[in-house]
Design a protein around this motif. Structure first.
Motif, PDB file in Angstrom:
ATOM      1  N   ASN A  52       0.731  -1.422  -0.014  1.00 56.86           N
ATOM      2  CA  ASN A  52       0.104  -0.111  -0.038  1.00 56.86           C
ATOM      3  C   ASN A  52       0.677   1.440  -0.077  1.00 56.86           C
ATOM      4  N   TYR A  53       2.194   1.174   0.140  1.00 66.22           N
ATOM      5  CA  TYR A  53       2.884   2.353   0.277  1.00 66.22           C
ATOM      6  C   TYR A  53       4.076   2.375  -0.820  1.00 66.22           C
ATOM      7  N   ASN A  54       4.523   3.829  -1.117  1.00 68.60           N
ATOM      8  CA  ASN A  54       5.415   3.790  -2.361  1.00 68.60           C
ATOM      9  C   ASN A  54       6.846   4.274  -1.419  1.00 68.60           C
ATOM     10  N   ILE A  55       6.955   4.688  -0.117  1.00 68.29           N
ATOM     11  CA  ILE A  55       7.930   5.057   0.607  1.00 68.29           C
ATOM     12  C   ILE A  55       7.757   4.301   1.846  1.00 68.29           C
ATOM     13  N   ILE A  56       8.614   3.472   2.289  1.00 72.68           N
ATOM     14  CA  ILE A  56       8.980   2.843   3.382  1.00 72.68           C
ATOM     15  C   ILE A  56      10.130   2.952   4.061  1.00 72.68           C
ATOM     16  N   LEU A  57       9.920   3.399   5.375  1.00 74.90           N
ATOM     17  CA  LEU A  57      11.027   3.615   6.123  1.00 74.90           C
ATOM     18  C   LEU A  57      11.680   2.664   7.374  1.00 74.90           C
ATOM     19  N   PHE A  58      12.497   2.180   7.206  1.00 79.34           N
ATOM     20  CA  PHE A  58      13.061   1.323   8.124  1.00 79.34           C
ATOM     21  C   PHE A  58      14.590   1.886   8.822  1.00 79.34           C
ATOM     22  N   THR A  59      13.994   2.921   9.961  1.00 78.56           N
ATOM     23  CA  THR A  59      15.306   3.682  10.586  1.00 78.56           C
ATOM     24  C   THR A  59      15.342   3.263  11.891  1.00 78.56           C
ATOM     25  N   PHE A  60      16.642   2.601  12.287  1.00 75.68           N
ATOM     26  CA  PHE A  60      16.988   2.607  13.670  1.00 75.68           C
ATOM     27  C   PHE A  60      16.062   1.734  14.175  1.00 75.68           C
ATOM     28  N   ILE A  61      15.415   0.575  13.505  1.00 77.94           N
ATOM     29  CA  ILE A  61      14.416  -0.149  13.876  1.00 77.94           C
ATOM     30  C   ILE A  61      14.830  -1.730  14.020  1.00 77.94           C
ATOM     31  N   LEU A  62      15.569  -2.466  13.386  1.00 78.57           N
ATOM     32  CA  LEU A  62      15.655  -3.534  12.915  1.00 78.57           C
ATOM     33  C   LEU A  62      16.632  -4.262  14.090  1.00 78.57           C
ATOM     34  N   HIS A  63      17.470  -3.490  14.580  1.00 78.96           N
ATOM     35  CA  HIS A  63      18.158  -4.222  15.744  1.00 78.96           C
ATOM     36  C   HIS A  63      17.183  -4.430  16.986  1.00 78.96           C
ATOM     37  N   TYR A  64      16.258  -4.159  17.094  1.00 74.68           N
ATOM     38  CA  TYR A  64      15.166  -4.515  18.107  1.00 74.68           C
ATOM     39  C   TYR A  64      14.474  -5.972  17.877  1.00 74.68           C
ATOM     40  N   ILE A  65      15.073  -6.355  16.855  1.00 78.22           N
ATOM     41  CA  ILE A  65      14.186  -7.614  16.433  1.00 78.22           C
ATOM     42  C   ILE A  65      15.368  -8.745  16.098  1.00 78.22           C
ATOM     43  N   SER A  66      15.021 -10.056  16.048  1.00 77.89           N
ATOM     44  CA  SER A  66      15.827 -10.998  15.702  1.00 77.89           C
ATOM     45  C   SER A  66      16.537 -10.790  14.259  1.00 77.89           C
ATOM     46  N   LYS A  67      17.648 -11.507  13.837  1.00 74.99           N
ATOM     47  CA  LYS A  67      18.218 -11.331  12.593  1.00 74.99           C
ATOM     48  C   LYS A  67      17.055 -12.139  11.710  1.00 74.99           C
ATOM     49  N   GLU A  68      16.748 -13.175  12.145  1.00 72.27           N
ATOM     50  CA  GLU A  68      16.035 -13.816  11.095  1.00 72.27           C
ATOM     51  C   GLU A  68      14.572 -13.224  10.791  1.00 72.27           C
ATOM     52  N   ARG A  69      13.938 -12.345  12.001  1.00 75.36           N
ATOM     53  CA  ARG A  69      12.817 -11.601  11.610  1.00 75.36           C
ATOM     54  C   ARG A  69      13.123 -10.499  10.917  1.00 75.36           C
ATOM     55  N   GLY A  70      14.193  -9.607  11.112  1.00 75.02           N
ATOM     56  CA  GLY A  70      14.589  -8.617  10.226  1.00 75.02           C
ATOM     57  C   GLY A  70      14.786  -9.227   8.719  1.00 75.02           C
ATOM     58  N   GLU A  71      15.408 -10.216   8.669  1.00 78.20           N
ATOM     59  CA  GLU A  71      15.615 -10.573   7.268  1.00 78.20           C
ATOM     60  C   GLU A  71      14.328 -10.805   6.456  1.00 78.20           C
ATOM     61  N   GLU A  72      13.396 -11.194   7.359  1.00 82.12           N
ATOM     62  CA  GLU A  72      11.937 -11.778   6.828  1.00 82.12           C
ATOM     63  C   GLU A  72      11.226 -10.551   6.348  1.00 82.12           C
ATOM     64  N   LEU A  73      11.241  -9.570   7.155  1.00 85.02           N
ATOM     65  CA  LEU A  73      10.654  -8.324   7.095  1.00 85.02           C
ATOM     66  C   LEU A  73      11.190  -7.633   5.860  1.00 85.02           C
ATOM     67  N   ILE A  74      12.473  -7.522   5.747  1.00 83.03           N
ATOM     68  CA  ILE A  74      12.907  -6.884   4.539  1.00 83.03           C
ATOM     69  C   ILE A  74      12.696  -7.494   3.147  1.00 83.03           C
ATOM     70  N   ALA A  75      12.817  -8.746   3.174  1.00 83.37           N
ATOM     71  CA  ALA A  75      12.375  -9.865   2.013  1.00 83.37           C
ATOM     72  C   ALA A  75      10.874  -9.634   1.475  1.00 83.37           C
ATOM     73  N   THR A  76       9.905  -9.519   2.659  1.00 82.38           N
ATOM     74  CA  THR A  76       8.516  -9.283   2.364  1.00 82.38           C
ATOM     75  C   THR A  76       8.312  -7.891   1.979  1.00 82.38           C
ATOM     76  N   ALA A  77       8.975  -6.938   2.353  1.00 83.62           N
ATOM     77  CA  ALA A  77       8.837  -5.527   2.015  1.00 83.62           C
ATOM     78  C   ALA A  77       9.360  -5.483   0.633  1.00 83.62           C
ATOM     79  N   GLN A  78      10.161  -6.106   0.190  1.00 83.78           N
ATOM     80  CA  GLN A  78      10.872  -5.969  -1.249  1.00 83.78           C
ATOM     81  C   GLN A  78       9.997  -6.546  -2.198  1.00 83.78           C
ATOM     82  N   LYS A  79       9.417  -7.897  -1.762  1.00 84.85           N
ATOM     83  CA  LYS A  79       8.627  -8.694  -2.544  1.00 84.85           C
ATOM     84  C   LYS A  79       7.407  -8.069  -2.835  1.00 84.85           C
TER      85      LYS A  79
END
Length: 196
Positions: free
Chosen positions: A91-118
């Protein structure tokens, strides 16, 4: 009780590199993941974007909601846990991931980025600020299970998926917490703006 940042300083600036986003996209729908005090979300809303801001802190969301209502901004806020929930990124044409991913697990971070890219549509912009494995902040992590990237890997993560890197740099930044000796923690941070 914390006083909301924007109540003290209504002219608070966004992260510097977020201002560059306007060079590549000047209208549309934006999603700010882990919005915190809302400095990036408010900046984009004041520039005419329709913004959705997500954060785990109910207090931050309440204060940002009140500020947005007072200022008449097109900004919706929600309490949201990225460790267990995944937004609909399409639904978005700009997505910000700023200083947030280090709060979650490496696996979950990878999953979020991959899903956002897809889920991204052609032309979608991603803007990321990611703490790397180089610096005081990372060194304090005892288990090293959360999402941190090796220096130089953020742009590669997007290039290998066919995204166009519009801006990429790394710099040492002061962190919000201090070392045991009272000095400010510093860490190398990767910044990226990329377009699908």
């Amino acid at each position: 009780m914390n006083t909301f940042l924007h109540s003290q300083n209504p002219n608070i600036k966004p992260l510097e590199f977020i201002e560059k986003v306007l060079s590549f996209c000047d209208t549309g729908n934006a999603l700010d993941l882990g919005a915190g005090t809302g400095r990036n979300a408010i900046f984009l809303a004041k520039k005419g974007f329709k913004v959705v801001a997500l954060d785990l802190s109910g207090q931050s969301v309440d204060e940002l909601t009140q500020y947005s209502a007072r200022e008449g901004l097109s900004l919706k806020t929600f309490v949201y846990n990225l460790a267990t929930n995944t937004p609909d990124f399409s639904n978005y044409n700009i997505i910000l991931f700023t200083f947030i991913l280090h709060y979650i697990s490496k696996e979950r971070g990878e999953e979020l980025i991959a899903t956002a890219q897809k889920q991204a549509n052609t032309g979608t912009i991603h803007a990321l600020a990611v703490i790397t494995t180089e610096g005081d902040f990372f060194a304090k992590e005892t288990q090293k299970k959360n999402f941190y990237l090796e220096p130089g890997n953020l742009a590669k993560k997007y290039e290998k998926e066919g995204w166009t890197v519009l801006s990429s740099f790394e710099e040492n930044r002061a962190m919000a917490i201090k070392n045991a000796d009272g000095t400010q923690m510093k860490n190398l941070v990767s910044f990226l703006i990329a377009r699908k």
